[in-house]
Design an enzyme around this catalytic site. Structure first.
Site, PDB file in Angstrom:
ATOM      1  CE  LYS A 162      -3.993  -2.128   0.480  1.00  0.00           C
ATOM      2  NZ  LYS A 162      -5.035  -2.235  -0.476  1.00  0.00           N
ATOM      3  CE  LYS A 175      -6.167  -9.922  -2.818  1.00  0.00           C
ATOM      4  NZ  LYS A 175      -7.517  -9.467  -3.098  1.00  0.00           N
ATOM      5  CE  LYS A 216     -14.374  -6.701  -1.286  1.00  0.00           C
ATOM      6  NZ  LYS A 216     -13.550  -6.099  -0.258  1.00  0.00           N
TER       7      LYS A 216
HETATM    8  P1  ATP Z   1      -9.637  -4.968  -1.486  1.00  0.00           P
HETATM    9  O1  ATP Z   1      -9.053  -4.883  -2.854  1.00  0.00           O
HETATM   10  O2  ATP Z   1     -10.488  -3.814  -1.128  1.00  0.00           O
HETATM   11  O3  ATP Z   1      -8.653  -5.332  -0.406  1.00  0.00           O
HETATM   12  P2  ATP Z   1     -10.365  -7.683  -1.683  1.00  0.00           P
HETATM   13  O4  ATP Z   1     -10.942  -8.154  -2.957  1.00  0.00           O
HETATM   14  O5  ATP Z   1      -8.930  -8.017  -1.413  1.00  0.00           O
HETATM   15  O6  ATP Z   1     -10.675  -6.173  -1.566  1.00  0.00           O
HETATM   16  P3  ATP Z   1     -11.141  -8.206   1.047  1.00  0.00           P
HETATM   17  O7  ATP Z   1     -12.351  -7.537   1.571  1.00  0.00           O
HETATM   18  O8  ATP Z   1      -9.803  -7.612   1.385  1.00  0.00           O
HETATM   19  O9  ATP Z   1     -11.284  -8.311  -0.547  1.00  0.00           O
HETATM   20  O10 ATP Z   1     -11.157  -9.730   1.448  1.00  0.00           O
HETATM   21  C1  ATP Z   1     -12.351 -10.436   1.751  1.00  0.00           C
HETATM   22  C2  ATP Z   1     -12.059 -11.914   1.746  1.00  0.00           C
HETATM   23  O11 ATP Z   1     -11.856 -12.394   0.415  1.00  0.00           O
HETATM   24  C3  ATP Z   1     -10.801 -12.322   2.526  1.00  0.00           C
HETATM   25  O12 ATP Z   1     -11.062 -13.539   3.192  1.00  0.00           O
HETATM   26  C4  ATP Z   1      -9.781 -12.524   1.440  1.00  0.00           C
HETATM   27  O13 ATP Z   1      -8.777 -13.452   1.841  1.00  0.00           O
HETATM   28  C5  ATP Z   1     -10.628 -13.092   0.315  1.00  0.00           C
HETATM   29  N1  ATP Z   1     -10.056 -12.788  -1.005  1.00  0.00           N
HETATM   30  C6  ATP Z   1      -9.899 -11.582  -1.567  1.00  0.00           C
HETATM   31  N2  ATP Z   1      -9.380 -11.676  -2.799  1.00  0.00           N
HETATM   32  C7  ATP Z   1      -9.195 -12.997  -3.035  1.00  0.00           C
HETATM   33  C8  ATP Z   1      -8.705 -13.754  -4.148  1.00  0.00           C
HETATM   34  N3  ATP Z   1      -8.324 -13.170  -5.263  1.00  0.00           N
HETATM   35  N4  ATP Z   1      -8.661 -15.108  -4.025  1.00  0.00           N
HETATM   36  C9  ATP Z   1      -9.082 -15.720  -2.903  1.00  0.00           C
HETATM   37  N5  ATP Z   1      -9.562 -15.069  -1.822  1.00  0.00           N
HETATM   38  C10 ATP Z   1      -9.621 -13.724  -1.879  1.00  0.00           C
HETATM   39 MG    MG Z   2      -7.912  -7.204   0.379  1.00  0.00          MG
END
Ligand code: ATP
Ligand code: MG
Length: 333
Positions: free
Chosen positions: A114, A196, A199
Site C-alpha cells: 500500500k 489476485k 475489489k
Molecule cells: P480490497 O481490494 O479492497 O482489499 P479484496 O478483494 O482483497 O478487496 P477483502 O475484503 O480484502 O477483498 O477480502 C475479503 C475476503 O476475500 C478475505 O477472506 C480474502 O482473503 C478473500 N479474497 C480476496 N481476494 C481474493 C482472491 N483473489 N482469491 C481468494 N480469496 C480472496
Molecule cells: Mg484485500
C-alpha cells in the site's frame, strides 16, 4: 453439550464482490454456517483507510450484505453484522494497539504494498490494519477464520497479539487459525495474470458477482493465455491453471476433464476453452447477481437483518471487552 467452535470473518466494503471473495471466503462461510457458531461482518471501518466518500458508504455496505446473502449466507444461521455497529471492537483495537510494535507492523507485506501504491496516504490506520483485524477476531474469541491465503500473515499477527495479551495480563484469548476446505481455490489470480482478483485493483481482469453476461464473456475472452502446451502432460503456467481452477468450480466434471485431457494431449484450443468457461461462468453468476439486485431493493429487510446481527454480536463482544478491561486493570469499582 460441547460448545460449537467460534468462527469470524469479514469482507471490506470497498466495492463489488468477485470470484476471489466467493471462492476464498464465502464458499467456506456457507459450509461452516451449519456446523459452527459463525460471525460474518462487513468491514466498513477497515474501508476507511482509503477515505471513501461518506455518501457511498451505506450503498457499499448494503451491497456486500446483499451479495453475501445471495451467495448463500443464511442470516438465520450465521450472525451477519456491520463492524462499526459493534463499538466493542474499536475498544479492543485500542487495547491491542498498546501491544503492537511499529517495527513489526511496518514489515507486513500488505502494508509495504500500500505504501508503494499510495505514498500520499500512509496513515496510521493503514499501519495498524492487522491490529484491527486481530480485534475483529479476538472480540468473539474465535478459533477458526475462513480467509484467503492473502490473509495468512495477518492471522499470524493476531495469534501473536493474543499471546502477548495473555502473557502480560492473564489468559483471555484463544489462538485463531485460518480455515480452508480445499487448497486449490484459495487464491484466485486476476485474468491478466498480474496479482489476485480484487475489489479495488485489477478491475478489468476481475469477475464480479454483479457482472452482466456480456462483461463476463468480454473478460474471459481477454484472459491471458499463450500459444498452448508444447509437450504432452506439461505443467500448466499459473494463469492457465487459474482458468482451469475456475472451470472446476463452474463447469461440470465431464467438461473440466475433457479440456484437461485436451491440454495434456496438446490438442486444446483456447478459443473453445474460453467460450465454454464463459458460458458456464454466466450460468453460475446470473442467479447470484439477480438475487443480490432484488435484495438491494428491500432496504427494510437488510436493516432488519443487520439490527439483529448487531445485537447478537454485541452481546458476545461486551463479555469479552469487560473481561479484557478487567485484566488490564481498567476496573475501578
Ligand atoms: P480490497 O481490494 O479492497 O482489499 P479484496 O478483494 O482483497 O478487496 P477483502 O475484503 O480484502 O477483498 O477480502 C475479503 C475476503 O476475500 C478475505 O477472506 C480474502 O482473503 C478473500 N479474497 C480476496 N481476494 C481474493 C482472491 N483473489 N482469491 C481468494 N480469496 C480472496
Ligand atoms: Mg484485500
Amino acid at each position: 453439550m460441547k460448545q460449537k467452535e467460534i468462527v469470524v470473518s469479514g469482507i471490506r466494503s470497498t466495492g463489488d464482490l468477485h470470484l476471489g471473495n466467493y471462492l476464498g471466503a464465502i464458499h467456506n462461510y456457507k459450509q461452516m454456517q451449519d456446523d459452527f457458531n459463525c460471525y460474518f461482518f462487513v468491514a466498513d471501518l477497515h474501508s476507511l483507510t482509503t477515505h471513501p466518500d461518506p455518501k457511498d458508504l451505506k450503498k457499499s455496505v448494503f451491497k456486500v450484505v446483499a451479495e453475501n446473502i445471495a451467495s448463500g449466507i443464511n442470516p438465520e444461521k450465521a450472525c451477519l453484522y456491520v463492524q462499526s455497529d459493534v463499538p466493542e471492537i474499536s475498544e479492543l483495537y485500542l487495547l491491542l494497539n498498546m501491544l503492537a510494535y511499529k517495527g513489526e507492523l511496518e514489515k507486513v507485506p500488505t502494508f509495504k504494498d500500500k505504501v508503494r501504491q499510495h505514498p500520499e496516504n500512509v496513515n496510521a490506520g493503514l499501519l495498524t490494519y492487522p491490529v484491527l483485524m486481530a480485534a475483529d477476531i479476538l472480540i468473539h474469541k474465535a478459533t477458526k477464520v475462513p480467509v484467503g491465503k492473502d490473509q495468512d500473515q495477518h492471522l499470524e499477527m493476531a495469534r501473536n497479539f493474543a499471546n502477548r495479551f495473555n502473557h502480560r495480563y492473564g489468559e483471555c484469548f484463544p489462538e485463531p487459525y485460518p480455515y480452508r476446505s480445499s487448497e486449490n481455490t484459495v487464491r484466485v489470480m486476476s485474468l491478466d495474470g498480474n496479482g489476485k482478483m480484487s475489489k479495488s485493483e485489477n478491475q478489468n481482469a476481475t469477475i464480479f458477482l454483479s457482472d452482466s453476461d456480456e462483461e463476463i464473456m468480454k473478460k474471459i475472452k481477454r484472459a491471458k493465455t499463450d500459444s498452448g502446451p508444447t509437450e504432452e502432460n506439461m505443467v500448466k503456467p499459473d494463469y492457465i491453471e487459474n482458468l482451469f481452477s475456475l472451470m472446476e468450480v463452474v463447469s461440470s466434471p465431464e467438461v473440466y476433464h475433457k479440456f484437461n485431457a485436451d491440454y495434456n494431449a496438446c490438442t486444446i484450443r483456447y478459443g473453445d476453452f474460453k467460450n465454454q468457461l464463459a458460458e458456464d461462468m454466466m450460468a453460475f453468476i446470473a442467479p447470484i447477481r439477480n438475487k443480490a439486485s432484488e435484495l438491494q431493493k428491500d432496504e427494510d429487510k437488510i436493516h432488519q437483518i443487520l439490527r439483529r446481527g448487531a445485537e447478537q454480536a454485541r452481546e458476545n463482544a461486551r463479555k469479552t471487552i469487560e473481561e479484557a478491561k478487567r485484566l488490564v486493570g481498567l476496573y475501578y469499582k
